[in-house]
Design a protein around this motif. Structure first.
Motif, mmCIF file in Angstrom:
data_model
loop_
_atom_site.group_PDB
_atom_site.id
_atom_site.type_symbol
_atom_site.label_atom_id
_atom_site.label_comp_id
_atom_site.label_asym_id
_atom_site.label_seq_id
_atom_site.Cartn_x
_atom_site.Cartn_y
_atom_site.Cartn_z
ATOM 1 N N ALA A 128 -7.441 -6.641 7.432
ATOM 2 C CA ALA A 128 -8.114 -5.331 7.464
ATOM 3 C C ALA A 128 -7.162 -4.427 6.628
ATOM 4 O O ALA A 128 -7.304 -3.002 6.340
ATOM 5 N N LEU A 129 -5.836 -4.670 6.247
ATOM 6 C CA LEU A 129 -5.184 -4.034 5.347
ATOM 7 C C LEU A 129 -5.310 -4.415 3.795
ATOM 8 O O LEU A 129 -5.313 -3.700 2.936
ATOM 9 N N ALA A 130 -6.195 -5.660 3.716
ATOM 10 C CA ALA A 130 -6.361 -6.066 2.281
ATOM 11 C C ALA A 130 -7.449 -5.054 1.525
ATOM 12 O O ALA A 130 -7.284 -4.715 0.497
ATOM 13 N N PRO A 131 -8.569 -4.539 2.233
ATOM 14 C CA PRO A 131 -9.235 -3.572 1.719
ATOM 15 C C PRO A 131 -8.521 -2.315 1.139
ATOM 16 O O PRO A 131 -8.812 -1.754 -0.103
ATOM 17 N N VAL B 225 0.918 -1.282 -0.199
ATOM 18 C CA VAL B 225 -0.038 0.025 0.078
ATOM 19 C C VAL B 225 0.876 1.461 0.046
ATOM 20 O O VAL B 225 0.396 2.368 -0.232
ATOM 21 N N ARG B 226 2.190 1.291 0.118
ATOM 22 C CA ARG B 226 2.987 2.268 0.444
ATOM 23 C C ARG B 226 3.021 3.520 -0.664
ATOM 24 O O ARG B 226 2.893 4.594 -0.549
ATOM 25 N N GLU B 227 3.150 2.817 -1.911
ATOM 26 C CA GLU B 227 3.321 3.915 -3.173
ATOM 27 C C GLU B 227 1.981 4.514 -3.380
ATOM 28 O O GLU B 227 1.999 5.772 -3.418
ATOM 29 N N ALA C 186 1.273 2.321 6.943
ATOM 30 C CA ALA C 186 -0.268 1.923 7.270
ATOM 31 C C ALA C 186 -0.122 1.223 8.397
ATOM 32 O O ALA C 186 0.506 0.252 8.311
ATOM 33 N N MET C 187 -0.722 1.491 9.460
ATOM 34 C CA MET C 187 -0.739 0.900 10.900
ATOM 35 C C MET C 187 -1.788 1.205 11.868
ATOM 36 O O MET C 187 -2.189 2.584 11.554
ATOM 37 N N ASN C 188 -1.988 0.507 12.899
ATOM 38 C CA ASN C 188 -2.886 0.769 13.670
ATOM 39 C C ASN C 188 -4.217 1.379 13.357
ATOM 40 O O ASN C 188 -4.800 1.216 12.421
ATOM 41 N N SER C 189 -4.862 2.376 14.363
ATOM 42 C CA SER C 189 -5.707 3.121 14.056
ATOM 43 C C SER C 189 -5.307 4.485 14.417
ATOM 44 O O SER C 189 -4.458 4.961 14.738
ATOM 45 N N GLY D 126 -13.170 0.609 10.636
ATOM 46 C CA GLY D 126 -12.010 0.424 11.349
ATOM 47 C C GLY D 126 -10.682 -0.209 10.522
ATOM 48 O O GLY D 126 -9.791 -0.663 11.100
ATOM 49 N N ALA D 127 -10.871 0.478 9.273
ATOM 50 C CA ALA D 127 -9.687 0.028 8.336
ATOM 51 C C ALA D 127 -8.238 0.607 8.850
ATOM 52 O O ALA D 127 -8.236 1.388 9.952
ATOM 53 N N VAL D 128 -7.173 -0.179 8.687
ATOM 54 C CA VAL D 128 -5.897 0.371 9.218
ATOM 55 C C VAL D 128 -5.469 1.678 8.765
ATOM 56 O O VAL D 128 -5.710 2.030 7.513
#
Ligand SMILES: *Cc1c(COP(=O)(O)O)cnc(C)c1O
Length: 424
Positions: free
Chosen positions: A306-309, A84-86, A101-104, A251-253
């Protein structure tokens, strides 16, 4: 029906180069199967259809590879946050190493304040806007207490000075200069959740730095909504959630930005093994060696489901083009604002700044008259399949988003308000 307005919307929708993106999203429907007009992307963005397959793929990977899923399959879990970084960096206006991308959101705000809010007796204060989102205020107040200071003295809340409850750029800059010597941290929103006002990250950062303070931003309502240039703005850190305009689900990352100049900081931080330098993480030694950049602030291995979306929602922005999205957003919200002014001036006033540069897609609408009329109008909109949100005591927020809203949606809103006003 206002035929001229309907025709104008039809022409705009027909000419909209991004109109096709609407089909990528699950549009909620009413009991009769009719699509709702969804204006709540500022609260929970709609689900991209691609999310279902992305999540299912990770369930399949778990079922068939189990622990080896960390290294196998199309999207191995070990480096998953890198997928997801780029796009995240592109949307945040950051260098890839500056975002993670991490946590909430509130967790990230606390983690970054651990590093970037270092109060001293001379310089203990945090400046935020009055009426900040409660979670941000709770976070800031509890951090002040955690360091043994008193929020009554160290939490400075900036008052609105404009009629709609918005804050002029001059007032922000002036307050930073005035409180400058006592300020440890200036924490402002990119877009204010209640008024929809957009703030100038660059100008605020410059003023904060000139005062000797850190500049941090909460971009919950800005990311995916307005152009953000975190790197160029010089901001020290920023945080955001991914379930609003980024459409990554409840609640996504969330996300965080740490400016490159702090890539190898020795500021204190709350550490966890996922922030340890990747090259040596699995030697499992006792000593913490932070990964450079934003990665070093991670704690745990990420929640893959939760990261997949996020992995499939972010590329949609890049594909649509950030410039084209902003252009449509300005046109769409401008169209709605003009129609409200023209047709509904008796019923609604717009508190969001009118200058395009000072807003994103959201309009905050004050309902004229007693509080009950606001609630009644809101109930009427719901009954007409129009999804907006209500903020006490008299505000209806509507956020036409350029990825899945149409000019026709805006007309439905205007027509429904007009119908309610006629029936009063
Ligand atoms: C939506 C929002 C939050 C929500 O915080 P979570 O930690 O994601 O529950 C916090 N602050 C702001 C400004 C928001 O808009």
């Amino acid at each position: 029906m206002n035929a001229a307005l309907v025709d104008a919307a039809r022409a705009r929708d027909a000419a909209d180069p991004l109109a096709g993106f609407r089909a990528r999203f699950a549009i909620p429907r009413d009991a009769d199967g009719r699509e709702k007009a969804y204006f709540c992307g500022n609260s929970l963005g709609l689900m991209p259809h691609a999310v279902r397959d992305a999540v299912a793929a990770e369930l399949d990977a778990w079922a068939s590879h189990a622990v080896e899923g960390h290294f196998r399959g199309e999207h191995p879990w070990m480096p998953y946050h890198r997928f997801v970084r780029e796009p995240l960096a592109a949307i945040a206006g950051a260098r890839p190493d500056e975002v993670v991308a991490m946590n909430s959101l509130t967790v990230n705000l606390h983690l970054l304040m651990v590093g970037f809010y270092r109060p001293t007796r001379e310089r203990p204060a945090i400046l935020i806007e009055r009426g900040a989102f409660p979670s941000d205020r709770h976070a800031v107040e509890s951090q002040i207490r955690f360091h043994g200071f008193d929020p009554a003295e160290c939490l400075i809340e900036l008052d609105a000075d404009e009629p709609g409850g918005t804050i002029s750029d001059a007032a922000v800059i002036d307050a930073i200069a005035r409180h400058g010597p006592r300020l440890a941290l200036v924490l402002m929103p990119g877009v204010q959740y209640r008024t929809g006002q957009r703030f100038d990250l660059r100008a605020i950062t410059r003023a904060a730095h000139a005062a000797g303070a850190i500049a941090g931003f909460d971009l919950a309502h800005a990311i995916g909504n307005v152009p953000v240039d975190l790197h160029e703005s010089g901001a020290d850190f920023a945080v955001w959630c991914s379930y609003k305009y980024l459409n990554a689900g409840p609640g996504a990352v969330a996300g965080a930005f740490v400016h490159e100049r702090h890539a190898r900081t020795d500021r204190p931080r709350f550490a966890g093994w996922w922030g340890h330098d990747e090259a040596t993480r699995f030697r499992m030694g006792p000593e913490f060696v932070p990964a450079p950049g934003a990665d070093g602030w991670q704690l745990s291995n990420p929640p893959i489901l939760a990261l997949a979306p996020l992995r499939v929602s972010l590329p949609i922005f890049v594909e649509a083009g950030l410039d084209r999205l902003r252009a449509k957003s300005l046109a769409l919200t401008g169209f709605l604002a003009d129609a409200i002014d023209r047709e509904l001036g008796e019923v609604l006033s717009i508190s969001t700044p009118r200058e395009p540069e000072r807003r994103g897609c959201q309009l905050s609408l004050r309902v004229k008259g007693p509080r009950e009329s606001g609630r009644a109008l809101f109930a009427h909109l719901e009954a007409r399949g129009i999804v907006a949100d209500w903020r006490e005591p008299d505000v209806i927020r509507v956020a036409p988003t350029p990825l899945y809203n149409s000019f026709g949606d805006c007309v439905r809103l205007v027509e429904a308000v007009a119908e309610w006003a006629r029936g009063r």
